[in-house]
Design a protein around this motif. Sequence first.
Motif, PDB file in Angstrom:
ATOM      1  N   THR A 109       9.127  11.178  -5.470  1.00 55.86           N
ATOM      2  CA  THR A 109      10.389  11.160  -4.727  1.00 55.86           C
ATOM      3  C   THR A 109      10.567   9.834  -3.986  1.00 55.86           C
ATOM      4  O   THR A 109      11.650   9.242  -3.993  1.00 55.86           O
ATOM      5  CB  THR A 109      10.444  12.331  -3.729  1.00 55.86           C
ATOM      6  OG1 THR A 109      10.282  13.556  -4.446  1.00 55.86           O
ATOM      7  CG2 THR A 109      11.765  12.333  -2.984  1.00 55.86           C
ATOM      8  N   MET A 110       9.491   9.370  -3.365  1.00 60.06           N
ATOM      9  CA  MET A 110       9.563   8.112  -2.614  1.00 60.06           C
ATOM     10  C   MET A 110       9.809   6.931  -3.552  1.00 60.06           C
ATOM     11  O   MET A 110      10.601   6.028  -3.235  1.00 60.06           O
ATOM     12  CB  MET A 110       8.263   7.905  -1.836  1.00 60.06           C
ATOM     13  CG  MET A 110       8.291   6.704  -0.914  1.00 60.06           C
ATOM     14  SD  MET A 110       9.565   6.882   0.361  1.00 60.06           S
ATOM     15  CE  MET A 110       9.336   5.348   1.271  1.00 60.06           C
ATOM     16  N   ARG A 111       9.162   6.922  -4.698  1.00 57.81           N
ATOM     17  CA  ARG A 111       9.374   5.837  -5.662  1.00 57.81           C
ATOM     18  C   ARG A 111      10.810   5.837  -6.164  1.00 57.81           C
ATOM     19  O   ARG A 111      11.421   4.772  -6.356  1.00 57.81           O
ATOM     20  CB  ARG A 111       8.392   5.967  -6.826  1.00 57.81           C
ATOM     21  CG  ARG A 111       6.986   5.510  -6.482  1.00 57.81           C
ATOM     22  CD  ARG A 111       6.169   5.268  -7.751  1.00 57.81           C
ATOM     23  NE  ARG A 111       5.996   6.506  -8.505  1.00 57.81           N
ATOM     24  CZ  ARG A 111       4.974   7.339  -8.347  1.00 57.81           C
ATOM     25  NH1 ARG A 111       4.038   7.082  -7.445  1.00 57.81           N
ATOM     26  NH2 ARG A 111       4.875   8.431  -9.088  1.00 57.81           N
ATOM     27  N   ALA A 112      11.373   7.016  -6.389  1.00 56.30           N
ATOM     28  CA  ALA A 112      12.765   7.092  -6.828  1.00 56.30           C
ATOM     29  C   ALA A 112      13.705   6.571  -5.752  1.00 56.30           C
ATOM     30  O   ALA A 112      14.701   5.879  -6.048  1.00 56.30           O
ATOM     31  CB  ALA A 112      13.116   8.542  -7.181  1.00 56.30           C
ATOM     32  N   LEU A 113      13.386   6.854  -4.488  1.00 53.56           N
ATOM     33  CA  LEU A 113      14.208   6.347  -3.393  1.00 53.56           C
ATOM     34  C   LEU A 113      14.144   4.828  -3.311  1.00 53.56           C
ATOM     35  O   LEU A 113      15.174   4.155  -3.157  1.00 53.56           O
ATOM     36  CB  LEU A 113      13.751   6.975  -2.074  1.00 53.56           C
ATOM     37  CG  LEU A 113      14.460   6.468  -0.807  1.00 53.56           C
ATOM     38  CD1 LEU A 113      15.947   6.764  -0.870  1.00 53.56           C
ATOM     39  CD2 LEU A 113      13.837   7.103   0.442  1.00 53.56           C
ATOM     40  N   ASP A 130       0.833  -1.208   0.000  1.00 51.43           N
ATOM     41  CA  ASP A 130       0.000   0.000   0.000  1.00 51.43           C
ATOM     42  C   ASP A 130       0.867   1.258   0.000  1.00 51.43           C
ATOM     43  O   ASP A 130       0.553   2.247  -0.683  1.00 51.43           O
ATOM     44  CB  ASP A 130      -0.917  -0.004   1.230  1.00 51.43           C
ATOM     45  CG  ASP A 130      -1.958  -1.119   1.163  1.00 51.43           C
ATOM     46  OD1 ASP A 130      -2.226  -1.599   0.037  1.00 51.43           O
ATOM     47  OD2 ASP A 130      -2.470  -1.522   2.223  1.00 51.43           O
ATOM     48  N   ALA A 131       1.957   1.213   0.783  1.00 54.23           N
ATOM     49  CA  ALA A 131       2.840   2.377   0.832  1.00 54.23           C
ATOM     50  C   ALA A 131       3.509   2.594  -0.515  1.00 54.23           C
ATOM     51  O   ALA A 131       3.705   3.749  -0.948  1.00 54.23           O
ATOM     52  CB  ALA A 131       3.878   2.191   1.928  1.00 54.23           C
ATOM     53  N   ARG A 132       3.850   1.518  -1.186  1.00 57.24           N
ATOM     54  CA  ARG A 132       4.451   1.655  -2.522  1.00 57.24           C
ATOM     55  C   ARG A 132       3.453   2.295  -3.488  1.00 57.24           C
ATOM     56  O   ARG A 132       3.809   3.148  -4.307  1.00 57.24           O
ATOM     57  CB  ARG A 132       4.880   0.289  -3.050  1.00 57.24           C
ATOM     58  CG  ARG A 132       6.154  -0.254  -2.428  1.00 57.24           C
ATOM     59  CD  ARG A 132       6.437  -1.666  -2.944  1.00 57.24           C
ATOM     60  NE  ARG A 132       7.653  -2.211  -2.384  1.00 57.24           N
ATOM     61  CZ  ARG A 132       8.858  -2.119  -2.959  1.00 57.24           C
ATOM     62  NH1 ARG A 132       8.975  -1.486  -4.125  1.00 57.24           N
ATOM     63  NH2 ARG A 132       9.902  -2.646  -2.384  1.00 57.24           N
ATOM     64  N   ALA A 133       2.222   1.821  -3.406  1.00 56.55           N
ATOM     65  CA  ALA A 133       1.208   2.336  -4.333  1.00 56.55           C
ATOM     66  C   ALA A 133       0.915   3.809  -4.083  1.00 56.55           C
ATOM     67  O   ALA A 133       0.638   4.573  -5.030  1.00 56.55           O
ATOM     68  CB  ALA A 133      -0.070   1.512  -4.204  1.00 56.55           C
ATOM     69  N   ALA A 134       0.984   4.207  -2.820  1.00 57.47           N
ATOM     70  CA  ALA A 134       0.653   5.593  -2.480  1.00 57.47           C
ATOM     71  C   ALA A 134       1.866   6.515  -2.493  1.00 57.47           C
ATOM     72  O   ALA A 134       1.735   7.721  -2.235  1.00 57.47           O
ATOM     73  CB  ALA A 134      -0.009   5.645  -1.094  1.00 57.47           C
ATOM     74  N   ALA A 135       3.045   5.985  -2.789  1.00 60.10           N
ATOM     75  CA  ALA A 135       4.263   6.797  -2.739  1.00 60.10           C
ATOM     76  C   ALA A 135       4.283   7.829  -3.850  1.00 60.10           C
ATOM     77  O   ALA A 135       3.806   7.589  -4.971  1.00 60.10           O
ATOM     78  CB  ALA A 135       5.481   5.891  -2.852  1.00 60.10           C
TER      79      ALA A 135
END
Length: 219
Positions: A114-118, A106-111
């Motif tokens: 910037t978060m996805r790049a990290l 869920d956190a991945r989907a809502a990232a």
Amino acid sequence: MNDSNETSTPKPEDAAAEAADARADDAAAEQPAEADAELDPVEALRAENQEMKDRVLRTMAEMENLRRRTEKEIKDSRQYSVANFARDMLNVGDNLRRALDAISDDARAAADETMRALIEGVEMTEREMLKQLEKHGVTRLDPAGERFDPNYHQAMFEVPNPDVPSNTVVQVVQAGYVIGDRVLRPAMVGVAKGGPKERKPDDGGEAGATPGATVDKTA
């Protein structure tokens, strides 16, 4: 007077015996010379040549064995010289994996971007580290579904599961690693218990997994 003359005159049989002894001594002295004369020079050279050939062959065999031992020592030195460094780097890889596992779907989907790049950067770092370790002969062990092997796995617990054969690895808590044919770190696993027994053990009749069993091969 006559008696003294008779005593000093040697008897004929004594003289004959002395002559026979002298001839025997002369014959014995002549035998070595005759034996040397009978030795064929060609045969002597052949014997010497054969002896030298045997020495050369033995020397060549010893040199070949030395060459092979030296090559193996050099190969092992190159292969296993990074063992300690690689073992330390495994801790870095573990931390990268823990960071990735801590991110839920869920956190991945809502990232956000910037978060996805990290996340992608951490994943790329992990892949590159494993690639470089493999380049130096370090291989990852992920034995899920395999038969428990105490040489490469460490059983942490047992899982009641009648659907799979006993001693089957059903869960990998921590991946293991080997370098060449030596274990850097055994895989920490959970094994099945209560399923059907295996019909054909492949390790000489290994009795089964015992929680806490450790490997006996180390790098």
